[in-house]
Scaffold this motif. Sequence first.
Motif, short mmCIF file in Angstrom:
data_model
loop_
_atom_site.label_atom_id
_atom_site.label_comp_id
_atom_site.label_asym_id
_atom_site.label_seq_id
_atom_site.Cartn_x
_atom_site.Cartn_y
_atom_site.Cartn_z
N GLY A 1 0.77 -1.22 0.21
CA GLY A 1 0.01 0.04 -0.19
C GLY A 1 1.02 1.13 -0.13
N PHE A 2 1.88 1.25 -0.47
CA PHE A 2 2.98 2.35 -0.25
C PHE A 2 2.34 3.31 -1.43
CE2 PHE A 2 7.28 0.47 0.91
CZ PHE A 2 6.80 0.05 2.21
N THR A 3 2.81 4.79 -1.39
CA THR A 3 2.06 5.77 -2.11
C THR A 3 3.29 6.27 -2.83
OG1 THR A 3 0.18 6.16 -0.67
CG2 THR A 3 0.51 7.57 -2.44
N GLU A 4 2.85 6.36 -4.26
CA GLU A 4 4.01 7.26 -4.99
C GLU A 4 3.82 8.84 -4.92
OE1 GLU A 4 4.18 6.30 -9.42
OE2 GLU A 4 2.95 4.64 -8.88
N VAL A 5 5.01 9.37 -4.55
CA VAL A 5 5.20 10.80 -4.17
C VAL A 5 5.55 11.40 -5.53
CG1 VAL A 5 6.21 12.39 -2.74
CG2 VAL A 5 5.51 10.19 -1.73
N LYS A 6 6.76 10.94 -5.98
CA LYS A 6 7.30 11.90 -7.02
C LYS A 6 8.20 10.71 -7.97
CE LYS A 6 11.05 14.20 -5.05
NZ LYS A 6 11.60 15.56 -4.55
N THR A 7 8.45 11.13 -9.35
CA THR A 7 9.23 10.28 -10.04
C THR A 7 10.21 11.39 -10.68
OG1 THR A 7 7.90 8.50 -10.37
CG2 THR A 7 9.75 8.60 -11.93
N GLY A 8 11.63 11.35 -10.87
CA GLY A 8 12.28 12.33 -11.57
C GLY A 8 13.71 11.54 -11.81
N ARG A 9 14.44 12.18 -12.68
CA ARG A 9 15.77 11.79 -13.22
C ARG A 9 16.75 12.43 -12.12
NH1 ARG A 9 18.79 9.34 -16.20
NH2 ARG A 9 17.32 8.27 -17.44
N ASN A 10 17.73 11.77 -11.85
CA ASN A 10 18.95 12.27 -11.03
C ASN A 10 20.15 11.78 -11.41
OD1 ASN A 10 20.30 13.21 -8.68
ND2 ASN A 10 19.28 12.23 -7.16
N ARG A 11 20.92 12.38 -12.10
CA ARG A 11 22.35 12.02 -12.63
C ARG A 11 22.01 10.97 -13.61
NH1 ARG A 11 23.33 13.54 -7.34
NH2 ARG A 11 23.17 11.76 -6.42
N GLN A 12 22.41 9.52 -13.13
CA GLN A 12 22.35 8.39 -14.12
C GLN A 12 21.27 7.30 -13.91
OE1 GLN A 12 26.53 7.31 -13.95
NE2 GLN A 12 26.80 8.05 -15.97
N HIS A 13 20.40 7.87 -13.22
CA HIS A 13 19.23 7.00 -12.77
C HIS A 13 17.77 7.91 -12.55
CE1 HIS A 13 20.19 8.48 -8.63
NE2 HIS A 13 19.15 8.27 -8.49
N ILE A 14 16.74 7.10 -12.58
CA ILE A 14 15.46 7.43 -12.19
C ILE A 14 15.08 7.13 -10.97
CG2 ILE A 14 12.80 7.39 -12.81
CD1 ILE A 14 13.74 6.71 -15.86
N SER A 15 14.55 7.87 -10.07
CA SER A 15 14.23 7.77 -8.84
C SER A 15 12.78 7.92 -8.82
CB SER A 15 14.82 8.78 -7.63
OG SER A 15 16.34 8.49 -7.90
N ARG A 16 12.15 6.79 -8.05
CA ARG A 16 10.72 7.14 -7.85
C ARG A 16 10.58 7.02 -6.17
NH1 ARG A 16 7.31 3.66 -11.42
NH2 ARG A 16 7.59 5.52 -12.55
N HIS A 17 9.97 8.11 -5.77
CA HIS A 17 9.90 8.11 -4.17
C HIS A 17 8.61 7.75 -4.02
CE1 HIS A 17 13.68 10.79 -3.46
NE2 HIS A 17 13.51 10.97 -4.89
N MET A 18 8.32 6.78 -2.74
CA MET A 18 7.27 6.21 -2.61
C MET A 18 7.28 6.42 -0.92
SD MET A 18 7.03 2.73 -4.79
CE MET A 18 5.40 2.53 -4.60
N THR A 19 6.17 6.29 -0.26
CA THR A 19 6.03 6.59 1.12
C THR A 19 5.11 5.39 1.73
OG1 THR A 19 5.86 7.93 2.99
CG2 THR A 19 4.35 8.34 1.26
N ASP A 20 5.27 5.19 3.16
CA ASP A 20 4.29 4.35 4.04
C ASP A 20 3.53 5.33 4.72
OD1 ASP A 20 6.32 5.11 5.68
OD2 ASP A 20 6.64 2.94 6.42
#
Length: 126
Positions: free
Chosen positions: A26-45
């Motif tokens: 049940g984690f919720t997506e917060v934001k997704t973005g590019r950071n240097r050489q990767h994509i980061s998808r921030h989620m939260t509990d």
Amino acid sequence: MSRIVHLAVKVDDLEEATRFYTEVFGFTEVKTGRNRQHISRHMTDGHIDFTLMKYDSEDAHEAQLAGAGPRLHHWGVTVDDQDAAAERIKQYGGEILSAEGEGALKFRAPDGTIAEVVKPGRYNEK
């Protein structure tokens, strides 16, 4: 007071991993973005920033910090004074990995674990 506010996991398939953590826990997506050489998808509990990281290539320097393949990449702890924390890290055998002035100051602990120190609020912790 310092506390853990962030966990980052390196994944092979960002969408599959996202589906797993949202559907199973049940984690919720917060934001997704590019950071240097990767994509980061921030989620939260609701309490901690849980980030899925998909690197462009396993050859990227930062992708190799924790080793090849999917795994826990690093964890983050909030500190009031990054400069003082960096000095203590070095004093007690740690190695600073980030360039000076980065918002998330990555380091390798003497046991080989990769972590970062951040200022309060970076991950909007509660």
